[in-house]
Design a protein around this motif. Structure first.
Motif, mmCIF file in Angstrom:
data_model
loop_
_atom_site.group_PDB
_atom_site.id
_atom_site.type_symbol
_atom_site.label_atom_id
_atom_site.label_comp_id
_atom_site.label_asym_id
_atom_site.label_seq_id
_atom_site.Cartn_x
_atom_site.Cartn_y
_atom_site.Cartn_z
ATOM 1 N N THR A 1 12.471 2.984 -4.783
ATOM 2 C CA THR A 1 11.907 4.057 -5.613
ATOM 3 C C THR A 1 10.617 4.580 -4.993
ATOM 4 O OG1 THR A 1 12.874 3.064 -7.588
ATOM 5 C CG2 THR A 1 11.082 4.632 -7.933
ATOM 6 N N ASN A 2 9.770 3.680 -4.536
ATOM 7 C CA ASN A 2 8.506 4.093 -3.930
ATOM 8 C C ASN A 2 8.726 4.890 -2.649
ATOM 9 O OD1 ASN A 2 7.040 2.898 -5.957
ATOM 10 N ND2 ASN A 2 6.779 0.980 -4.853
ATOM 11 N N THR A 3 9.705 4.483 -1.858
ATOM 12 C CA THR A 3 9.987 5.196 -0.618
ATOM 13 C C THR A 3 10.472 6.605 -0.914
ATOM 14 O OG1 THR A 3 10.490 3.147 0.555
ATOM 15 C CG2 THR A 3 11.375 5.184 1.488
ATOM 16 N N ASN B 1 2.894 -5.011 -8.224
ATOM 17 C CA ASN B 1 2.410 -3.845 -8.976
ATOM 18 C C ASN B 1 2.759 -2.504 -8.334
ATOM 19 O OD1 ASN B 1 1.317 -5.461 -10.977
ATOM 20 N ND2 ASN B 1 -0.698 -5.515 -10.044
ATOM 21 N N ARG B 2 3.474 -2.517 -7.225
ATOM 22 C CA ARG B 2 3.886 -1.249 -6.613
ATOM 23 C C ARG B 2 5.325 -0.925 -6.963
ATOM 24 N NH1 ARG B 2 2.294 2.457 -3.958
ATOM 25 N NH2 ARG B 2 4.019 2.444 -2.493
ATOM 26 N N GLY B 3 6.059 -1.876 -7.479
ATOM 27 C CA GLY B 3 7.405 -1.607 -7.947
ATOM 28 C C GLY B 3 8.465 -1.693 -6.872
ATOM 29 N N CYS B 4 9.570 -1.067 -7.157
ATOM 30 C CA CYS B 4 10.759 -1.102 -6.300
ATOM 31 C C CYS B 4 10.477 -0.407 -4.965
ATOM 32 C CB CYS B 4 11.915 -0.424 -7.031
ATOM 33 S SG CYS B 4 13.383 -0.213 -6.024
ATOM 34 N N PRO B 5 10.758 -1.064 -3.837
ATOM 35 C CA PRO B 5 10.502 -0.417 -2.544
ATOM 36 C C PRO B 5 11.351 0.831 -2.328
ATOM 37 C CG PRO B 5 11.713 -2.475 -2.239
ATOM 38 C CD PRO B 5 11.327 -2.407 -3.683
ATOM 39 N N PHE C 1 0.786 -1.231 0.000
ATOM 40 C CA PHE C 1 0.000 0.000 0.000
ATOM 41 C C PHE C 1 0.824 1.290 0.000
ATOM 42 C CE2 PHE C 1 -2.655 -3.202 2.213
ATOM 43 C CZ PHE C 1 -3.667 -3.295 1.274
ATOM 44 N N GLY C 2 2.096 1.191 0.319
ATOM 45 C CA GLY C 2 2.934 2.378 0.429
ATOM 46 C C GLY C 2 3.062 2.813 1.875
ATOM 47 N N ILE C 3 4.078 3.582 2.139
ATOM 48 C CA ILE C 3 4.377 4.014 3.506
ATOM 49 C C ILE C 3 3.309 4.961 4.036
ATOM 50 C CG2 ILE C 3 6.001 5.350 4.903
ATOM 51 C CD1 ILE C 3 8.191 4.278 2.990
ATOM 52 N N GLU D 1 16.875 -0.431 -13.072
ATOM 53 C CA GLU D 1 15.897 0.486 -12.474
ATOM 54 C C GLU D 1 14.719 0.706 -13.428
ATOM 55 O OE1 GLU D 1 16.067 1.845 -9.325
ATOM 56 O OE2 GLU D 1 17.986 0.869 -8.925
ATOM 57 N N GLY D 2 15.029 0.867 -14.704
ATOM 58 C CA GLY D 2 13.972 1.051 -15.698
ATOM 59 C C GLY D 2 13.064 -0.160 -15.786
ATOM 60 N N ALA D 3 13.653 -1.344 -15.720
ATOM 61 C CA ALA D 3 12.852 -2.570 -15.784
ATOM 62 C C ALA D 3 11.881 -2.647 -14.611
ATOM 63 C CB ALA D 3 13.761 -3.790 -15.807
ATOM 64 N N GLN D 4 12.299 -2.169 -13.442
ATOM 65 C CA GLN D 4 11.415 -2.199 -12.282
ATOM 66 C C GLN D 4 10.223 -1.263 -12.473
ATOM 67 O OE1 GLN D 4 14.315 -1.459 -9.191
ATOM 68 N NE2 GLN D 4 14.595 -3.643 -8.849
ATOM 69 N N VAL D 5 10.452 -0.137 -13.098
ATOM 70 C CA VAL D 5 9.347 0.796 -13.366
ATOM 71 C C VAL D 5 8.421 0.210 -14.424
ATOM 72 C CG1 VAL D 5 8.758 3.067 -14.280
ATOM 73 C CG2 VAL D 5 10.634 2.840 -12.656
ATOM 74 N N VAL D 6 9.006 -0.353 -15.475
ATOM 75 C CA VAL D 6 8.198 -0.930 -16.554
ATOM 76 C C VAL D 6 7.396 -2.125 -16.040
ATOM 77 C CG1 VAL D 6 8.307 -2.111 -18.788
ATOM 78 C CG2 VAL D 6 9.661 -0.047 -18.406
ATOM 79 N N ALA D 7 7.986 -2.921 -15.145
ATOM 80 C CA ALA D 7 7.242 -4.040 -14.563
ATOM 81 C C ALA D 7 6.039 -3.533 -13.787
ATOM 82 C CB ALA D 7 8.148 -4.864 -13.658
#
Length: 191
Positions: free
Chosen positions: A109-111, A103-107, A25-27, A161-167
């Motif tokens: 990047t999200n943080t 579906n939330r991506g890299c922890p 859900f995000g921080i 890093e790009g692959a994590q965003v694209v995923a």
């Protein structure tokens, strides 16, 4: 007294619950009340182990960076003189986690996206982790005898890093196999 024997179990359950909720859900969307409820404990118990939510976030990220470092360490032992195998092993680790990102991506990047304070300890931890990761990749490219190891490590980092965003945005199917193919080609041409 019995509670002291239970400390590692309760703390670990809180950490696992926080990781699951932060990842899903995000921080900012997750409160300590929710973490306590999902961990089947009380908010007061959470405060026994973590002074505040920022402290819990920082501990979660330390644990996550430790996992990445352990992957590099394990690969170094498994392939001590084969830098390319270590790099591909790390790429495999990232690819495995692309599907697990929920579906939330890299922890990391999200943080960074959620914490606007550039001096927040969690952001600083992430920056240090990413610099260490870049240095480890640079060292591996140096071992391979690549002419510009830093550039290759930066290029690989951008691909990962790009692959994590694209995923996360699901715009390219089978991103893992495509990423592996691209990186294998880069490594073969780098020699």
């Amino acid at each position: 007294m019995p509670e002291k024997n239970n400390v590692p179990v309760v703390r670990e359950r809180i950490m696992q619950t926080a990781e699951l909720l932060f990842t899903q859900f995000g921080i900012n969307a997750v409160s300590l009340d929710l973490i306590a409820k999902q961990a089947k404990t009380t908010k007061m118990t959470v405060y026994r182990y973590f002074s505040n939510k920022d402290d819990l976030v920082l501990e979660w990220l330390k644990s996550t960076t430790d996992q990445y470092n352990a992957v590099f360490d394990t690969l170094a032992v498994k392939f001590p003189d084969v830098a390319q195998a270590q790099i591909l092993g790390f790429v495999d680790y990232i690819i495995e986690n692309l599907a697990n990102a929920g579906n939330r991506g890299c922890p990391f990047t999200n943080t960074i996206a959620e914490l606007s304070d550039i001096h927040h300890p969690a952001r600083i931890l992430i920056q240090q982790h990413k610099k260490r990761q870049l240095q480890r990749l640079t060292d591996l490219f140096l071992q391979m005898g690549v002419q510009d190891p830093l550039y290759m490590a930066e290029e690989l980092t951008l691909l990962l890093e790009g692959a994590q965003v694209v995923a996360q945005n699901e715009s390219i199917e089978q991103i893992g196999s495509l990423l592996k193919k691209m990186i294998a080609a880069k490594l073969n041409h780098a020699k």
